[in-house]
Design an enzyme around this catalytic site. Structure first.
Site, PDB file in Angstrom:
ATOM      1  CG  ASP A   1      -2.226   0.788   0.949  1.00 48.79           C
ATOM      2  OD1 ASP A   1      -2.209   1.659   0.072  1.00 48.79           O
ATOM      3  OD2 ASP A   1      -3.234   0.555   1.647  1.00 48.79           O
TER       4      ASP A   1
ATOM      5  CD  GLU B   1      -6.719   5.681   2.782  1.00 52.21           C
ATOM      6  OE1 GLU B   1      -5.771   5.259   3.451  1.00 52.21           O
ATOM      7  OE2 GLU B   1      -6.603   5.983   1.576  1.00 52.21           O
TER       8      GLU B   1
HETATM    9  C1  BGC Z   1      -4.511   7.864  -1.056  1.00 51.69           C
HETATM   10  C2  BGC Z   1      -4.196   8.684  -2.205  1.00 51.69           C
HETATM   11  C3  BGC Z   1      -4.032  10.093  -1.712  1.00 51.69           C
HETATM   12  C4  BGC Z   1      -2.885  10.105  -0.748  1.00 51.69           C
HETATM   13  C5  BGC Z   1      -2.649  11.436  -0.137  1.00 51.69           C
HETATM   14  C6  BGC Z   1      -3.353   7.882  -0.170  1.00 51.69           C
HETATM   15  O1  BGC Z   1      -3.590   7.068   0.889  1.00 51.69           O
HETATM   16  O2  BGC Z   1      -4.833   6.575  -1.441  1.00 51.69           O
HETATM   17  O3  BGC Z   1      -5.164   8.487  -3.128  1.00 51.69           O
HETATM   18  O4  BGC Z   1      -3.824  10.996  -2.743  1.00 51.69           O
HETATM   19  O5  BGC Z   1      -3.055   9.161   0.258  1.00 51.69           O
HETATM   20  O6  BGC Z   1      -1.495  11.431   0.672  1.00 51.69           O
HETATM   21  C1  BGC Z   2      -5.220   2.986   0.474  1.00 54.58           C
HETATM   22  C2  BGC Z   2      -5.470   1.990  -0.613  1.00 54.58           C
HETATM   23  C3  BGC Z   2      -5.362   2.643  -1.954  1.00 54.58           C
HETATM   24  C4  BGC Z   2      -4.016   3.314  -2.091  1.00 54.58           C
HETATM   25  C5  BGC Z   2      -3.812   4.009  -3.410  1.00 54.58           C
HETATM   26  C6  BGC Z   2      -3.981   3.780   0.242  1.00 54.58           C
HETATM   27  O1  BGC Z   2      -3.909   4.826   1.128  1.00 54.58           O
HETATM   28  O2  BGC Z   2      -5.125   2.314   1.711  1.00 54.58           O
HETATM   29  O3  BGC Z   2      -6.734   1.408  -0.428  1.00 54.58           O
HETATM   30  O4  BGC Z   2      -5.552   1.688  -2.956  1.00 54.58           O
HETATM   31  O5  BGC Z   2      -3.856   4.257  -1.072  1.00 54.58           O
HETATM   32  O6  BGC Z   2      -4.562   5.158  -3.532  1.00 54.58           O
END
Ligand code: BGC
Ligand code: BGC
Length: 871
Positions: A340, A536
């Site tokens: 991830d 999240e």
């Molecule tokens: C998310 C991204 C987002 C980023 C920002 C990630 O966890 O998945 O899509 O732009 O965090 O720091």
């Molecule tokens: C998330 C994932 C996501 C990735 C890419 C992460 O923060 O936990 O679910 O696929 O970012 O955006």
């Protein structure tokens, strides 16, 4: 789908409510039996499993010796540089097509809220053109074997990053539909949409079996029930991947494993479950996904501590026993494992750019959005010096190449594939509207308040009636789903617009707050209320906070109280990403519909609440709860799931027309304003934790302060005319979890609640004020950390010396015993400012995870009062 189980359930709820007892729960097993009996056999859910060890799973993909031979041959002629490039996934903001060519990059991704050219309104042609550029670069290398790059995207409820695309209900709503065929259709429609933009890989489905609604990702989970998640995993992956044609995308089963099992529902936290539960509950989705031939699995941010067995597996991206042992060796997963976003940096001894442990544990591709160049250099060195065995690299690359071959990516650039650029593929409005209808769960319908009669005079109220942003939630155009207006969803329809169509626009009046509206002139009132978007960690509800919706959204209670005065039937449509404690709102409503996060097709709500005519009669409710609904404000005393005795409605519950069922007045527990079991009072955890807000102010405690709000993208210079402080959001532990504050003049950065809190009882438990800090610019003058206890009551400790010993850029956890503030004369029974920093320039630091921790282990309280200048 026809179900009869509801009748039995209704009676059970009625009986317990009428009995006036506190135990409102419906018997869960009976609910399941009723559901199973009602479902046609072809739609029966898989049986729960009882494995003692990870089972071997048979994939529908047959062995393919020719494919394997091709993989072996290709990998054998690849250089180390090319192999490591293949194992690297970078973010489109941080990598150019030329760099993809030069470093043989295996994959690019766009994160939530990242679009071609940084343009939220980028059109299908912009996506396709950029995809072509990356693809052509990847095929224009000097390598003997050319391997196309693959682009991954979070298409988690439709192609939700793309302007104009249909967004389906989030997974929690789909779970309530209990309809695997619907899920397969949504998977197929999403795949078409994504491929039309030239993207070939989606980070979906999420197979978390969420146990605690505090978790900010609850809405990404289908259900608390393993068998349903297993059936959906299979259907979703089959829909997405199909037969690997031009209309299909590669799917990702995520997040492996235990993301829905964390203690207190903390995002990226620690799962504390037994092996048996990890396999049979949290593993369920992976059984279904591997059966369907899923080509990638994303390792989870969470850790797992099997307390009973005394085995602490640590963070999943470093857990060899699970990634390699369980997933690949025992379950027979043949695809590749991707880590991830910057997750490797969370392993002990690793950084975002270096982590041989993760690769050795079984990570095949590393999502290293920004630091990919350093990652490649470090990994190359680690292979050369033997920290990572060459055999591991070859295995990882074989898995990646195998998946790319299966996907048929070789030969045609994205725009040459069937369906590329077809804007029509972005629209699946009828399917999404059907999904909305099937997802709705009718929780209450006293004296037949629903269905509404077409042509009746209706007042619509509530902040979510006319808000596509609230309807779509997180992961919608932007990561958090914030910063969007209705115009950002050009083909979407609000719930209000749907009601107008069904009832005749002239019959519907909308007033968000109902203030000053003459309620007598209406036949019924529809209140559309609920949560506002989050994603999240930002969506976590801290253990010290209740699950009472009105504590976080008092405006919703207020509007219901206003309309209740009209003595007209009140129908509440609750737009929220999880089941919450809403007894007060239920009491003010005659009918109550859980609408989850329905996505762009709001008209699906009107279809059912007006029981509009359909081909087969008229629409009725068919959704039933796929998660229990809490009946008390603090349902999760143990930190794990919601205990059955604290449920209001059990899984399987859901009413239908006609309903003679009535729910009496429910207890509202007004005295419970915090969850007392909690030993942690969170103040700031990615966002300020209500009731606290974060403020900027000058050095004079009598002067007014500026609330920084919740916009993660904002860079605040305050006051605008002569800035004293500059604040922006940065990462200390996880994405965007910290506030970086730069002092341009003497000023304060602090947290405050409207009502003071009594922290005195905590002192006897050796409580401490704890936070993480990274110093960017060391201070020359004094830096004080303080607590406030009302007017003229501020007590500080001196961190000047401590901060001076911290090397720039390193993270430190600071733990200040509350004792030190008392010794300084603070009255801890009236704390309104639990955390404040007073400093002057030069000084710049990032602060994260501010909390009061009871019983902090002595070792963590590294500072003594004497060292902090407290008497
Ligand atoms: C998310 C991204 C987002 C980023 C920002 C990630 O966890 O998945 O899509 O732009 O965090 O720091
Ligand atoms: C998330 C994932 C996501 C990735 C890419 C992460 O923060 O936990 O679910 O696929 O970012 O955006």
């Amino acid at each position: 789908m026809v179900r009869t189980g509801w009748l039995w359930l209704m009676c059970a709820v009625l009986a317990t409510v009428d009995g006036g007892g506190a135990a409102l729960a419906v018997d869960a097993q009976a609910a399941k039996d009723a559901r199973a009996a009602a479902a046609p056999s072809s739609e029966r859910m898989p049986e729960p499993t009882h494995y003692a060890d990870w089972p071997a799973i048979e994939s529908r993909l047959p062995a393919d010796p020719a494919l394997e031979a091709r993989v072996r041959k290709m990998v054998a002629s690849m250089s180390l540089a090319q192999k490591i490039g293949q194992m690297t996934q970078a973010e489109i903001k941080s990598i150019t097509p030329a760099q993809v060519a030069k470093y043989h990059i295996g994959s690019v991704l766009n994160g939530g809220g990242s679009w071609p050219g940084g343009n939220k309104h980028a059109g299908i042609g912009d996506w396709l053109a950029l995809s072509d550029r990356y693809y052509e670069a990847s095929m224009a290398t000097d390598a003997a074997v050319k391997v196309p790059v693959i682009w991954g995207i979070d298409a988690v409820h439709g192609d939700n990053n793309v302007f104009g695309a249909t967004m389906f209900p989030h997974n929690i709503g789909l779970g309530a539909a209990h309809d695997p065929a619907l899920i397969e259709a949504i998977g197929a429609a999403t795949a078409r949409a994504v491929r039309a933009t030239g993207v070939e890989w989606v980070f979906a489905p999420t197979l978390a079996v969420a146990q605690n609604a505090r978790w900010g990702r609850t809405y990404e989970s289908f259900s608390t029930d393993g068998p349903l998640v297993r059936a959906y995993a299979r259907a979703y992956v089959e829909g997405l991947q199909g037969r690997f044609g031009d209309h299909n995308v590669m799917a990702t089963a995520k997040h492996f494993i235990g993301d829905g099992a964390t203690h207190n529902g903390t995002d990226q936290g620690d799962a504390r479950v037994s092996l048996k539960d990890m396999i049979n509950v949290h593993g369920s989705g992976y059984f279904g996904a591997i059966e369907a031939g899923v080509q990638s699995v994303m390792a989870s941010y969470n850790s797992w501590d099997d307390v009973a067995a005394g085995i602490d597996y640590g963070k999943m991206s470093g857990a060899r026993a699970l990634l390699t042992g369980a997933l690949k060796d025992k379950m027979g997963f043949q695809g590749f494992v991707v880590s991830d976003w910057n997750a490797i940096g969370q392993l002990p001894g690793c950084t975002n750019a270096s982590c041989p442990q993760a690769i050795n544990a079984g990570i095949d591709m590393v999502m290293v959005p920004d630091d990919w160049q350093a990652f490649i250099a470090n990994t190359t060195r680690q292979v050369e010096n033997g920290d990572i065995p060459m055999a591991r690299i070859d295995d990882a690359v074989s898995r990646i190449v195998r998946a790319k071959l299966r996907m048929g990516l070789f030969g045609k650039r994205p725009s040459q594939r069937v369906g590329a650029g077809d804007a029509g593929s972005l629209q699946s409005r009828e399917l999404a509207r059907r999904a909305v209808r099937e997802s709705l769960v009718l929780l209450k319908n006293n004296h037949g308040a629903l269905p509404l009669k077409p042509g009746s005079k209706i007042l619509v109220v509530g902040k979510s009636a006319d808000s596509l942003s609230n309807q779509t939630g997180g992961w919608s155009l932007t990561w958090q789903g914030t910063g969007n207006g209705n115009a950002d969803f050009p083909h979407g329809e609000t719930i209000l617009a749907g009601l107008r169509k069904a009832d005749g626009a002239a019959n519907v009046t909308y007033s968000e707050t109902a203030q000053g509206v003459d309620l007598k002139s209406f036949d019924a009132i529809v209140a559309v209320i609920g949560e506002t978007p989050y994603a999240e960690t930002m969506g976590d509800i801290m253990p010290s906070a209740t699950l009472r919706h009105s504590d976080r959204h008092p405006e919703d209670l207020a509007v219901l109280q206003t309309v209740a005065k009209g003595r007209k039937p009140v129908v509440t449509v609750f737009v929220a990403g999880r089941p919450l404690y809403v007894n007060d709102l239920l009491n003010l409503s005659d009918a109550f519909v859980a609408a989850w996060l329905p996505g762009t097709e709001g008209e699906g709500v009107a279809d059912v609440v007006f029981a509009r005519h359909s081909g087969a009669g008229s629409y009725n409710f068919s959704g039933t709860l796929a998660m229990p609904w809490p009946g008390v404000p603090c349902p999760d005393a143990s930190g794990s799931g919601i205990k059955a005795a604290r449920w209001l409605f059990a899984p399987g519950y859901g009413l239908r027309y006609p309903s003679k069922h009535a729910i009496g007045t429910l207890p509202t527990d007004p005295a419970v304003d915090a969850c007392a079991e909690a030993s942690v009072l969170s103040v700031f955890h990615t966002l300020a934790v209500p009731p606290f807000s974060l403020y900027l102010a000058d050095a004079d405690p009598e002067h007014p302060a500026h609330d920084i709000g919740s916009d993660l993208n904002a860079v605040i210079e305050w006051p605008a005319s002569h800035p004293v402080l500059r604040l922006r959001t940065v990462q200390v532990n996880t994405q965007q979890d910290a506030k970086s504050v730069t002092w341009l003049g003497a000023g304060r950065f602090f947290a405050r609640s409207p009502q003071p809190r009594n922290l005195a009882p905590l002192v006897s438990t050796h409580a401490a004020l704890q936070f993480d800090v990274v110093i960017a610019t060391p201070a020359k003058g004094p830096v004080k950390v303080y607590m406030g206890c009302g007017q003229h009551c501020t007590r500080s400790v001196d961190l000047t010396h401590t901060f001076a010993t911290y090397a720039n850029g390193d993270r430190h956890t600071v733990s200040i015993p509350l004792d030190c503030f008392i010794k300084g004369g603070a009255d801890l029974s009236h704390v309104d400012v639990p955390f404040g920093v007073l400093a002057s320039p030069p000084f710049s630091a990032a602060f994260a995870d501010v909390k009061i921790v009871a019983g902090a282990p002595a070792g963590r309280a590294d500072l003594t009062c004497a060292s902090l200048g407290a008497p």
